[in-house]
Design an enzyme around this catalytic site. Structure first.
Site, PDB file in Angstrom:
ATOM      1  CG  ASP A  82       0.002   3.892   0.306  1.00  0.00           C
ATOM      2  OD1 ASP A  82       0.382   3.088   1.176  1.00  0.00           O
ATOM      3  OD2 ASP A  82       0.387   3.838  -0.879  1.00  0.00           O
TER       4      ASP A  82
ATOM      5  CG  ASP B  12       4.322   3.801  -0.117  1.00  0.00           C
ATOM      6  OD1 ASP B  12       3.945   2.914   0.675  1.00  0.00           O
ATOM      7  OD2 ASP B  12       3.808   4.010  -1.230  1.00  0.00           O
TER       8      ASP B  12
ATOM      9  NE  ARG C 160      -4.394   2.226  -1.373  1.00  0.00           N
ATOM     10  CZ  ARG C 160      -3.241   1.566  -1.439  1.00  0.00           C
ATOM     11  NH1 ARG C 160      -2.128   2.162  -1.149  1.00  0.00           N
ATOM     12  NH2 ARG C 160      -3.220   0.315  -1.824  1.00  0.00           N
TER      13      ARG C 160
ATOM     14  NE  ARG D  65      -3.693   0.981   3.651  1.00  0.00           N
ATOM     15  CZ  ARG D  65      -2.585   1.007   2.944  1.00  0.00           C
ATOM     16  NH1 ARG D  65      -1.760   2.012   3.068  1.00  0.00           N
ATOM     17  NH2 ARG D  65      -2.306   0.046   2.098  1.00  0.00           N
TER      18      ARG D  65
END
Ligand code: ROI
Length: 159
Positions: A95, A97, A92, A83
């Site tokens: 990711d 989260d 990207r 990334r």
């Protein structure tokens, strides 16, 4: 003591399905972490125009790490998978989260839990719903069933 965290995964560059599979393996291999379950993969258009479609999933992870230590570990996996943080909200390779962290509500500069946008994102809510009981509530008391009702299954393709 261990907490059950839910992690949102997303990718729209460099073979997204492989990126997510590799990220799931990396999550399971983190010190103090155990991958309990992962959802199906879903594809959808980017919320921002002009980007490739995304592939998303959610993972349930049991962890003895503290929330910010887990965040550091997730960012290390993102970096390992190439990334590059060129632009905020840009395309990207990966990711990761933290959506939920046990029963904790956190409002820190680096980390807000429950994740700030999750209630409005079908590509987060529908995979999450595969992993939790139907009467599941977020740590702030919102019921997943109500969030799903308010967020139709539109534009999502389950792989
Ligand atoms: N759109 C989709 N469908 N999935 C994502 O993970 C995603 N992530 C983002 C933005 C650009 C907001 N759009 C997305 O960061």
């Amino acid at each position: 003591m261990s907490a059950r965290a839910y992690i949102g995964l997303g990718s729209n560059l460099d073979a997204p399905v492989e990126q997510l599979r590799s990220a799931l393996r990396a999550l399971d291999q983190l010190d103090g972490c155990h991958l309990v379950a992962s959802s199906a993969l879903y594809t959808s258009d980017s919320l921002l125009p002009g980007q490739p479609r995304y592939t998303n999933a959610v993972a349930a992870l049991d962890t003895t790490l503290a929330p910010l230590a887990l965040l550091d570990a997730l960012q290390a996996i993102e970096n390992d998978q190439g990334r590059v943080r060129a632009e905020r909200w840009g395309p990207r390779t990966l990711d990761l989260d933290i959506l939920l962290f046990g029963d904790q509500v956190l409002d820190l500069p680096r980390l807000k839990v429950p994740h700030y946008h999750m209630h409005a994102r079908p590509f987060v809510l529908y995979p999450l719903a595969e992993l939790v009981p139907a009467d599941f509530q977020l740590a702030d008391g919102r019921a997943i069933a109500h969030l799903l009702q308010a967020c139709p299954f539109v534009g999502l393709e389950r792989l």
